[in-house]
Design a protein around this motif. Sequence first.
Motif, PDB file in Angstrom:
ATOM      1  N   PHE A 175      69.218  61.976  42.854  1.00 54.63           N
ATOM      2  CA  PHE A 175      69.017  63.137  43.727  1.00 54.63           C
ATOM      3  C   PHE A 175      67.779  62.983  44.611  1.00 54.63           C
ATOM      4  O   PHE A 175      67.466  63.866  45.399  1.00 54.63           O
ATOM      5  CB  PHE A 175      68.922  64.409  42.882  1.00 54.63           C
ATOM      6  CG  PHE A 175      70.232  64.785  42.255  1.00 54.63           C
ATOM      7  CD1 PHE A 175      71.146  65.578  42.936  1.00 54.63           C
ATOM      8  CD2 PHE A 175      70.573  64.308  40.996  1.00 54.63           C
ATOM      9  CE1 PHE A 175      72.361  65.907  42.368  1.00 54.63           C
ATOM     10  CE2 PHE A 175      71.795  64.630  40.411  1.00 54.63           C
ATOM     11  CZ  PHE A 175      72.692  65.437  41.108  1.00 54.63           C
ATOM     12  N   ALA A 176      67.087  61.842  44.481  1.00 54.26           N
ATOM     13  CA  ALA A 176      65.964  61.581  45.383  1.00 54.26           C
ATOM     14  C   ALA A 176      66.467  61.235  46.779  1.00 54.26           C
ATOM     15  O   ALA A 176      65.786  61.453  47.778  1.00 54.26           O
ATOM     16  CB  ALA A 176      65.116  60.438  44.830  1.00 54.26           C
ATOM     17  N   ASP A 177      67.687  60.686  46.840  1.00 50.36           N
ATOM     18  CA  ASP A 177      68.306  60.316  48.113  1.00 50.36           C
ATOM     19  C   ASP A 177      69.547  61.175  48.297  1.00 50.36           C
ATOM     20  O   ASP A 177      70.538  60.994  47.594  1.00 50.36           O
ATOM     21  CB  ASP A 177      68.670  58.837  48.105  1.00 50.36           C
ATOM     22  CG  ASP A 177      69.374  58.397  49.389  1.00 50.36           C
ATOM     23  OD1 ASP A 177      69.372  59.189  50.355  1.00 50.36           O
ATOM     24  OD2 ASP A 177      69.909  57.279  49.407  1.00 50.36           O
ATOM     25  N   LEU A 178      69.504  62.104  49.237  1.00 48.62           N
ATOM     26  CA  LEU A 178      70.624  63.013  49.455  1.00 48.62           C
ATOM     27  C   LEU A 178      71.559  62.529  50.556  1.00 48.62           C
ATOM     28  O   LEU A 178      72.531  63.211  50.888  1.00 48.62           O
ATOM     29  CB  LEU A 178      70.097  64.412  49.802  1.00 48.62           C
ATOM     30  CG  LEU A 178      69.248  65.082  48.724  1.00 48.62           C
ATOM     31  CD1 LEU A 178      68.824  66.480  49.170  1.00 48.62           C
ATOM     32  CD2 LEU A 178      69.990  65.145  47.397  1.00 48.62           C
ATOM     33  N   ASP A 179      71.300  61.345  51.093  1.00 48.25           N
ATOM     34  CA  ASP A 179      72.196  60.793  52.105  1.00 48.25           C
ATOM     35  C   ASP A 179      73.548  60.455  51.475  1.00 48.25           C
ATOM     36  O   ASP A 179      73.616  59.953  50.348  1.00 48.25           O
ATOM     37  CB  ASP A 179      71.602  59.523  52.725  1.00 48.25           C
ATOM     38  CG  ASP A 179      70.390  59.821  53.592  1.00 48.25           C
ATOM     39  OD1 ASP A 179      70.236  60.998  54.005  1.00 48.25           O
ATOM     40  OD2 ASP A 179      69.597  58.893  53.832  1.00 48.25           O
ATOM     41  N   ASN A 180      74.602  60.725  52.223  1.00 51.45           N
ATOM     42  CA  ASN A 180      75.965  60.390  51.781  1.00 51.45           C
ATOM     43  C   ASN A 180      76.306  60.998  50.418  1.00 51.45           C
ATOM     44  O   ASN A 180      77.070  60.416  49.646  1.00 51.45           O
ATOM     45  CB  ASN A 180      76.157  58.867  51.713  1.00 51.45           C
ATOM     46  CG  ASN A 180      75.926  58.196  53.051  1.00 51.45           C
ATOM     47  OD1 ASN A 180      76.437  58.655  54.070  1.00 51.45           O
ATOM     48  ND2 ASN A 180      75.151  57.120  53.058  1.00 51.45           N
ATOM     49  N   LEU A 181      75.739  62.174  50.108  1.00 49.98           N
ATOM     50  CA  LEU A 181      75.966  62.760  48.784  1.00 49.98           C
ATOM     51  C   LEU A 181      77.431  63.124  48.585  1.00 49.98           C
ATOM     52  O   LEU A 181      77.970  62.951  47.487  1.00 49.98           O
ATOM     53  CB  LEU A 181      75.081  64.000  48.594  1.00 49.98           C
ATOM     54  CG  LEU A 181      75.051  64.577  47.175  1.00 49.98           C
ATOM     55  CD1 LEU A 181      74.630  63.526  46.157  1.00 49.98           C
ATOM     56  CD2 LEU A 181      74.123  65.777  47.097  1.00 49.98           C
TER      57      LEU A 181
END
Length: 543
Positions: free
Chosen positions: A471-477
């Motif tokens: 969840f640190a990277d919300l890109d392309n979630l």
Amino acid sequence: MKTHEVTNQVPPLVDYDTAGHPLFDEILTAAGAADALAEVHEVGTLAGSAYAKELGDRAEAHPPILRTHDRYGNRVDRVDYDPAYHDLMRHAVEFGLHGAAWRDNRDNAHLIRAAKFTAWQVTDAGHGCPVSMTYAAVPALRADAKLSAEFEPLLSNDQYDPSVAPTALKRGLIAGMSMTEKQGGSDVRANTTTATPQPDGSYRIVGHKWFTSAPMSDILLTLAQAPGGLTCFVLPRVLPDGTMNSIALQRLKDKLGNKSNASSEVEYDNAIGWRLGDEGRGVRTIIEMVNMTRLDCTLGTSALMREAVGQAAHHAAHRSAFGAVLIDKPLMRNVIADLAVEAEASMTVALWLASQTDAALRGDERAGLLRRLGLAVSKYYVCKRGPGHAAEALECLGGNGFVEESGMPRLYREAPLGSIWEGSGNVAALDTLRALAKQPEVLGVFFDELDSAAGSDARYDAYVAALKAQFADLDNLEYRSRIVVGRLALALQGSLLVRSGNPSVADAFVATRLAGDWGTVYGTLPTGLDLTPIIDRVIPVAT
């Protein structure tokens, strides 16, 4: 002519307690509901009896028949069921599996109901659909005090009344759900059915519904476009004056499974309905029903898993091959234990969700948030695991499992439905993202719940740490949502097992689902695990 002796054949699995798995006693006792164990085992003992098995077989073998007209050409729109279906419904209602939890004042009413529902569901999944919809209709009906007061007492009593009559004249009621349309599917906002207000406060409903299960239900909750937007309505099958509502049954669906349940296509031709909740808030109103049926999807899938591995373990315990009983063969033990871990983890989280429902209804906000996210991820993951689990359990019986008389093909056909009903896999995954977007605090509460098991197992701790990093990277979630949602579901199951599950089951779960080199098929558990207590927990015991 006698050509051979019949030997090495497995006796049928009948006259056992379907609630005999130790997990029922363990979870209910831990929740302070030990006083309900007798009634849970009463349900399980009947469900595992030869009598109940016969009812289920007959209901499956003789699916409902649609009668659109009588002999004179008059429209009747009636579905005829085998008497076995009505017997199953009568028992389910008497056991309180439909709406009784809403009038039960016990703190664990919904957990107790969930335990009984999963014990009974193995008799025949088809009739479980109207049972589940009746259970789920009650909270939706509470959007209107008058309608709730009118219908809830009859939806939650212990009387099954299949007669065709006005609701006020019946001893008990069954509720159904009618939402899906051809052009929209799960996208109910694309519905085109219209609702026109009338001077007396009712609405005239015109349109179609592509999937309406149990159309003989006494009331149907449906969605239609009112002047103020998409709105929820209650449509009675029989109007108060005794005439039939204008609900035409076009045909019944020819389905892969769930054969005893009459899933139909219906047309509303100026049908009369009463508004439930405000205009334009139909989705918000019906979601109260959908959340409960999604709980039952998870419970039902866990029930099928438990039955499937029970059948496989029973077969392996009685069948010999290559010089030994199958259950003593190392590779078969690996398979049975792996199936058992999956079933126990699924049932653990399903019953936990029911307990969170109890707590949320008592006003516990934290439980409400846990249930919101826990239900979304578990409905996705548990129901996704059902078909593969059923296939592997069937294979444990070899060719015998491919034969209808074994009952395994029925479980196999039933398994995909849990993942389709109330939103397929993608819908369930996206529902998780919706929960995170609308209630950002829910993720923190969920992680706090996972952290309550921290320090118990280093492998679990490492898995949760890696999950949080997702969840640190919300890109392309959205693109990654199946991966993320599946990992949330696994972490929740692992948390529950590490904290309070059977130690051998928890160890095997963490070693495979959360760590290690677990294979892509069942029966790939690593060495060093204690399989005996895992297998012993799933071998059915005769009553």
